[in-house]
Design a protein around this motif. Structure first.
Motif, mmCIF file in Angstrom:
data_model
loop_
_atom_site.group_PDB
_atom_site.id
_atom_site.type_symbol
_atom_site.label_atom_id
_atom_site.label_comp_id
_atom_site.label_asym_id
_atom_site.label_seq_id
_atom_site.Cartn_x
_atom_site.Cartn_y
_atom_site.Cartn_z
ATOM 1 N N ARG A 465 40.447 -27.258 -76.348
ATOM 2 C CA ARG A 465 40.077 -28.511 -75.699
ATOM 3 C C ARG A 465 39.775 -29.551 -76.780
ATOM 4 N NH1 ARG A 465 34.568 -26.290 -72.743
ATOM 5 N NH2 ARG A 465 33.252 -26.030 -74.595
ATOM 6 N N ALA A 466 40.242 -30.757 -76.522
ATOM 7 C CA ALA A 466 40.117 -31.833 -77.502
ATOM 8 C C ALA A 466 38.669 -32.285 -77.625
ATOM 9 C CB ALA A 466 41.004 -33.005 -77.091
ATOM 10 N N ALA A 467 38.403 -33.001 -78.705
ATOM 11 C CA ALA A 467 37.076 -33.586 -78.873
ATOM 12 C C ALA A 467 36.780 -34.496 -77.685
ATOM 13 C CB ALA A 467 37.020 -34.369 -80.173
ATOM 14 N N GLN A 468 35.523 -34.477 -77.252
ATOM 15 C CA GLN A 468 35.180 -35.220 -76.033
ATOM 16 C C GLN A 468 33.784 -35.816 -76.150
ATOM 17 O OE1 GLN A 468 35.630 -32.902 -72.456
ATOM 18 N NE2 GLN A 468 34.298 -34.237 -71.258
ATOM 19 N N GLN A 469 33.655 -37.008 -75.632
ATOM 20 C CA GLN A 469 32.350 -37.646 -75.593
ATOM 21 C C GLN A 469 31.469 -36.929 -74.560
ATOM 22 O OE1 GLN A 469 31.168 -40.592 -77.359
ATOM 23 N NE2 GLN A 469 29.302 -39.658 -76.606
ATOM 24 N N LEU A 470 30.280 -36.480 -75.006
ATOM 25 C CA LEU A 470 29.336 -35.857 -74.083
ATOM 26 C C LEU A 470 28.580 -36.949 -73.332
ATOM 27 C CD1 LEU A 470 27.967 -33.112 -76.494
ATOM 28 C CD2 LEU A 470 29.608 -32.807 -74.635
ATOM 29 N N ASN A 471 28.415 -36.779 -72.019
ATOM 30 C CA ASN A 471 27.724 -37.824 -71.262
ATOM 31 C C ASN A 471 26.210 -37.731 -71.472
ATOM 32 O OD1 ASN A 471 26.512 -36.028 -69.269
ATOM 33 N ND2 ASN A 471 28.576 -35.833 -68.385
ATOM 34 N N PHE A 472 25.527 -38.741 -71.046
ATOM 35 C CA PHE A 472 24.101 -38.873 -71.316
ATOM 36 C C PHE A 472 23.308 -37.684 -70.785
ATOM 37 C CE2 PHE A 472 19.853 -40.277 -69.975
ATOM 38 C CZ PHE A 472 19.355 -40.728 -71.182
ATOM 39 N N ASP A 473 23.635 -37.245 -69.579
ATOM 40 C CA ASP A 473 22.864 -36.144 -68.986
ATOM 41 C C ASP A 473 22.998 -34.855 -69.781
ATOM 42 O OD1 ASP A 473 21.846 -37.711 -66.951
ATOM 43 O OD2 ASP A 473 23.513 -37.270 -65.591
ATOM 44 N N GLU A 474 24.156 -34.643 -70.404
ATOM 45 C CA GLU A 474 24.368 -33.415 -71.178
ATOM 46 C C GLU A 474 23.526 -33.370 -72.455
ATOM 47 O OE1 GLU A 474 28.797 -31.808 -70.828
ATOM 48 O OE2 GLU A 474 28.788 -33.977 -71.175
ATOM 49 N N VAL A 475 23.185 -34.539 -72.965
ATOM 50 C CA VAL A 475 22.467 -34.578 -74.264
ATOM 51 C C VAL A 475 21.101 -35.247 -74.113
ATOM 52 C CG1 VAL A 475 24.583 -34.528 -75.625
ATOM 53 C CG2 VAL A 475 23.659 -36.731 -74.884
ATOM 54 N N ARG A 476 20.591 -35.289 -72.897
ATOM 55 C CA ARG A 476 19.330 -35.984 -72.655
ATOM 56 C C ARG A 476 18.222 -35.480 -73.581
ATOM 57 N NH1 ARG A 476 16.990 -38.729 -68.413
ATOM 58 N NH2 ARG A 476 18.885 -38.448 -67.175
ATOM 59 N N ASP A 477 18.086 -34.184 -73.699
ATOM 60 C CA ASP A 477 17.006 -33.639 -74.532
ATOM 61 C C ASP A 477 17.176 -34.026 -76.000
ATOM 62 O OD1 ASP A 477 15.908 -32.498 -72.295
ATOM 63 O OD2 ASP A 477 16.733 -30.488 -72.673
#
Length: 606
Positions: A465-477
């Motif tokens: 899978r290609a590089a992908q921007q993680l959304n805000f909820d995935e990296v909230r912590d």
């Protein structure tokens, strides 16, 4: 020219991009330099730079960019900057080469070959040429290309030596360096952390969102793959192999035969007051006591003149020919445990030795070790055979599961991994193969990968899978932690600067100062970060202390420094090493000035 440049080069050392071709060699790498240092491949590459009329290929830049991408060292969006920097290095290396050729700083091919002969540990020049041919085949280049590269590298060394010979450090420079080297500082300090803020740091949703929007590049999931793999493990193959007890006994007997004997020695010295006959007579007394049943240790304590061994009952420990010499060992070697030699003269003394044991454990204590060694030996053949079979199977079979079954080992599957990950195997070859385009994109099996002397594997990528921007909820912590850290650092910085200013004005107070007296730059009695901060504070004017605040580490701590006094030992002399470093810094500054001047005068056409 160098002398003229010197007076304009002060302070430029930090601005140097490249100080010589040697640096470019390290930056570009051996293989990627062939094209622009030797013209190799230039005829196929129409993308040229003309530098003072010389056509130079950009092929090396393309190779280096590809290498950086393949190794994961070049982030997305950074290719343009990297290409610009590499082209700058290419231009500089070419300008320096032209400058050296025009200035007569030349190295002949014979001189370069002689230098390579030394590096390749060649017996003579013919052997050097043969080894150069072998090295060229290894790198896929011509011997002429390698020889040319060696010539240019030696040219760069000549330039560096010429530069060093043209520079010197002035007395005032050396005096200033001496003052910095020998300076002592007396100060108090107070470390500030989040506890001293007196209040917790709140992070709002809006602040987190703003930080995320401004730093999206920091929250990218890199390109990842999952792969099946077949692993051959020599240790696992040997663990289940049976070992016959009789074979273990045979292995133990071989250990016994090769074991070094433990020896005790009675030593009667021959001297000006005791000739050999008298020494032998005294040894005869000792032998008589042994024959009467007295222990060797007891007799050695009474008769031996060597106080060190006599105190241990004559014990010398285990002996061999290397540690005790061949003459001594020849007297010991024929003896079995419990036997003693006849008296013999060696090194000015009469000796009587007895073998007290062997430097080897009992069979029961060594059984597990011997079994492990035997299993290891027994697995060598099957393991090597399995590795060869693995290589044949991955070339012939498209069914990776069938490969595992044919070898009698399980097929395993990795988690999602990125190229920079060290798992599941701490070996860069694994990720290099997993992200090789032919393996990752075309579905080929990897090459056989030797992880170490005991493990070999092959992998097959099943998903990517290609590089992908993680959304805000995935990296909230993660975002919350970074914003909190940032706000804590800002609060500590603001509080520290405020306190330092108030203290300097005489209207502030701090409790819990720690005192440091006459600390040098390498003192070990204070935290290095605090010490480094103390030496950045402006020296006090008179008796008035100088206050300052400095952040420590990532800003989650800071330190208030109250610098009370500085002093320098006037009788001290400058460390020779630091004097050379000063001259080297001046030399680098001159090279920096030379590079700037060559670039300014150069005619570059793209």
């Amino acid at each position: 020219m160098l002398q003229d440049i010197r007076k304009h080069a002060r302070g430029k050392a930090a601005k140097i991009v490249v100080a010589g071709i040697a640096v470019v060699l390290c930056s570009f790498g051996l293989e990627s330099l062939f094209s622009h240092l030797t013209g190799f491949g230039a005829s196929k590459d129409k993308s040229l730079i003309h530098i003072n009329g010389e056509a130079v290929s950009r092929a090396s830049i393309d190779k280096q960019i590809a290498s950086l991408k393949a190794s994961g060292q070049l982030a997305e969006g950074m290719e343009a900057d990297a290409r610009k920097e590499l082209q700058q290095q290419l231009v500089v290396s070419t300008l320096l080469t032209q400058y050296m050729n025009n200035g007569g700083l030349r190295v002949s091919s014979d001189e370069a070959l002689q230098a390579l002969a030394f590096q390749l540990q060649a017996k003579d020049m013919d052997d050097a040429r043969a080894k150069l041919q072998q090295l060229a085949r290894q790198y896929g280049a011509s011997p002429e290309a390698l020889l040319d590269m060696q010539q240019r590298f030696m040219q760069s060394q000549l330039l560096e030596e010429a530069t060093k010979a043209s520079v010197w450090s002035t007395p005032s420079e050396r005096q200033r360096l001496l003052a910095l080297q020998q300076e002592k500082r007396t100060f108090r300090y107070k470390v500030l952390s989040s506890r001293e803020l007196g209040q917790s740091v709140d992070v709002s949703q809006q602040e987190m969102q703003q930080y995320y929007d401004a730093n999206k590049a920091a929250f990218m999931r890199p390109e990842q793959v999952r792969f099946n793999y077949v692993l051959l493990d020599r240790d696992a193959m040997s663990a289940s192999a049976p070992v016959d007890d009789a074979v273990l006994r045979q292995a133990y007997e071989r250990r016994l035969a090769a074991a070094h004997p433990r020896v005790s020695d009675i030593i009667i010295t021959i001297s000006s007051t005791r000739d050999e006959a008298a020494a032998r007579a005294r040894m005869a007394e000792a032998q008589q006591r042994l024959d009467q049943g007295e222990s060797f240790a007891s007799v050695a304590r009474r008769y031996s003149d060597d106080s060190a061994s006599a105190s241990r009952g004559g014990d010398l420990g285990s002996v061999d020919a290397d540690s005790f010499g061949n003459d001594f060992y020849r007297q010991v070697q024929p003896l079995k445990v419990g036997q003693r030699s006849k008296p013999f003269v060696l090194d000015g003394a009469v000796h009587l030795v007895q073998v007290t044991g062997l430097d080897v454990g009992s069979f029961d204590s060594m059984k597990a070790e011997l079994a492990s060694e035997l299993r290891q030996q027994q697995s060598d053949g099957p393991y090597d055979k399995a590795v060869r079979k693995l290589g044949d199977l991955v070339d012939e079979s498209d069914d990776f599961n069938a490969v595992a079954k044919a070898l009698g080992v399980p097929m395993q599957t990795s988690d999602w991994v990125a190229q920079a990950d060290r798992k599941p195997f701490d070996n860069p070859k694994v990720m290099a193969e997993a992200f090789d385009p032919s393996v990752k994109d075309k579905g080929y099996n990897s090459q056989v990968i030797r992880l170490d002397d005991h493990r070999t594997m092959v992998l097959h990528v099943i998903e990517s899978r290609a590089a992908q921007q993680l959304n805000f909820d995935e990296v909230r912590d993660q975002v919350h932690a970074r914003v909190e850290q940032q706000k804590v650092a800002q609060a500590i910085d603001a509080r520290g600067r405020q306190l330092a200013q108030q203290l300097q004005q005489g209207n502030g107070s701090v409790d819990g100062w720690s005192q440091v007296r006459d600390a040098g730059r390498s003192s070990v009695d204070v935290e290095p970060a605090v010490l480094a901060a103390a030496f950045t504070v402006t020296r006090p004017n008179g008796d008035q202390p100088q206050y300052a605040f400095r952040a420590l580490g990532n800003g989650e701590r800071g330190v208030i420094i109250m610098l009370q006094k500085t002093s320098v030992d006037a009788s001290a002399s400058l460390d020779e090493r630091l004097g050379k470093e000063l001259d080297n810094a001046n030399s680098r500054a001159v090279l920096g000035g030379l590079v700037e001047q060559l670039q300014h005068q150069a005619k570059i056409e793209e």
